[in-house]
Design an enzyme around this catalytic site. Structure first.
Site, PDB file in Angstrom:
ATOM      1  N   HIS A  82     -26.251  31.152 -47.060  1.00 12.77           N
ATOM      2  CA  HIS A  82     -25.552  32.396 -47.391  1.00 12.77           C
ATOM      3  C   HIS A  82     -26.334  33.588 -46.831  1.00 12.77           C
ATOM      4  O   HIS A  82     -27.560  33.587 -46.828  1.00 12.77           O
ATOM      5  CB  HIS A  82     -25.392  32.524 -48.911  1.00 12.77           C
ATOM      6  CG  HIS A  82     -24.464  33.618 -49.275  1.00 12.77           C
ATOM      7  ND1 HIS A  82     -24.866  34.937 -49.303  1.00 12.77           N
ATOM      8  CD2 HIS A  82     -23.135  33.613 -49.562  1.00 12.77           C
ATOM      9  CE1 HIS A  82     -23.821  35.689 -49.611  1.00 12.77           C
ATOM     10  NE2 HIS A  82     -22.769  34.915 -49.771  1.00 12.77           N
TER      11      HIS A  82
ATOM     12  N   LYS B  61     -23.089  33.876 -57.456  1.00  9.32           N
ATOM     13  CA  LYS B  61     -24.342  34.593 -57.151  1.00  9.32           C
ATOM     14  C   LYS B  61     -25.178  34.728 -58.437  1.00  9.32           C
ATOM     15  O   LYS B  61     -25.137  33.857 -59.285  1.00  9.32           O
ATOM     16  CB  LYS B  61     -24.027  35.939 -56.490  1.00  9.32           C
ATOM     17  CG  LYS B  61     -23.074  35.764 -55.302  1.00  9.32           C
ATOM     18  CD  LYS B  61     -22.926  36.999 -54.460  1.00  9.32           C
ATOM     19  CE  LYS B  61     -21.973  36.710 -53.307  1.00  9.32           C
ATOM     20  NZ  LYS B  61     -21.798  37.834 -52.409  1.00  9.32           N
TER      21      LYS B  61
HETATM   22  P1  PGA Z   1     -17.417  38.787 -51.686  1.00 15.02           P
HETATM   23  O1  PGA Z   1     -18.581  37.719 -51.380  1.00 15.02           O
HETATM   24  O2  PGA Z   1     -16.162  38.002 -51.888  1.00 15.02           O
HETATM   25  O3  PGA Z   1     -17.885  39.513 -52.926  1.00 15.02           O
HETATM   26  O4  PGA Z   1     -17.337  39.679 -50.494  1.00 15.02           O
HETATM   27  C1  PGA Z   1     -18.356  36.622 -50.562  1.00 15.02           C
HETATM   28  C2  PGA Z   1     -19.587  35.785 -50.461  1.00 15.02           C
HETATM   29  O5  PGA Z   1     -20.699  36.351 -50.473  1.00 15.02           O
HETATM   30  O6  PGA Z   1     -19.516  34.550 -50.403  1.00 15.02           O
END
Ligand code: PGA
Length: 252
Positions: A97, A11
């Protein structure tokens, strides 16, 4: 045999130095793991992709982008094209996403175009989809998932599916610490595979890797990955820590 895949979605985290550091530690950690029929992918931010590509040359870690624009090029300020990504050696992209859908208004229609562009340009696509909490509470989760898949993917020819990786991510489980139970994940993954059996036939559906995403961590990865239709995970928060991420890779 369909591939097992563990993908890390960084991200909007990690500057250049942090990217270099995390890649270096990851290389050492992943090197220790025996990767049987398993792909390990990480997705840094656009600006650090080139560094990540250089840093993972001749390793078993693959690099993905977190998005691309559907147009070939042109007046789209702030966007990145498939050709730009390909020119620095990126050939995998995450599309759809829930954060892109929610904060950047990506619709099924736009995603269908993005997927088509990515496939035309030889990318592997990690296609994300999943229901909101209110959908699940109203027992609409199967319907929502079915329409997300139909709208964005079902116009693709069968040949395209050697490049498609599915990532079921219930939105209520992303970054919340709330994971779907392994049984909930299996139930949905089985349903998803069934949709592809109906649309494209058994052989294609059996070759599709379907990842689960949403608060996967070392403590729950084993159980989730033990389910027959769960072929790996898309990991957010835990992928920012090399030890946690490699523990998850070991769990596959
Ligand atoms: P997370 O995110 O593992 O922090 O829940 C998963 C994703 O958004 O792909």
């Amino acid at each position: 045999m369909r591939k097992k895949i563990v993908a890390g979605n960084w991200k909007m985290n990690n500057n250049l130095n942090q990217t270099k550091e995390l890649i270096e530690v990851l290389k050492a950690e992943i090197n220790e793991v025996k990767l049987n029929n398993t792909r390990v992918i990480v997705a840094p931010s656009f600006v650090n992709l080139q560094e990540a590509i250089e840093g993972t040359k001749n390793t078993s870690i693959e690099i993905a982008a977190q998005n691309l624009h559907q147009a070939k090029n042109g007046a789209y300020t702030g966007e990145v094209s498939s050709e730009m990504l390909a020119s620095i050696g990126v050939d995998i992209v995450i599309l759809g996403h829930s954060e892109r859908r929610t904060y950047f208004n990506e619709t099924d229609e736009a995603l269908s175009e993005k997927v088509a562009t990515a496939i035309e340009n030889g990318f592997d696509v990690i296609f994300c989809f999943g229901e909101q909490l209110e959908d699940r509470e109203a027992n609409n989760h199967f319907k929502v998932v079915e329409s997300q898949l139909k709208n964005a993917l079902f116009n693709l020819p069968s040949e395209a599916y050697s490049k498609i990786i599915l990532a079921y991510e219930p939105v209520w489980a992303i970054g919340t610490g709330k994971t779907a139970s392994a049984d909930q994940a299996q139930e949905m993954h089985k349903f998803i595979r069934g949709l592809f059996v109906d649309a494209y036939g058994n052989d294609l559906a059996n070759e599709l890797s379907i990842l689960y995403g949403g608060s996967v961590k070392p403590s729950n990865a084993n159980e989730i990955f033990s389910k027959p239709d769960v072929d790996g995970g898309l990991i957010g928060g835990a992928s920012l820590n090399a030890k946690d991420f490699s523990e998850i890779v070991k769990a596959i």
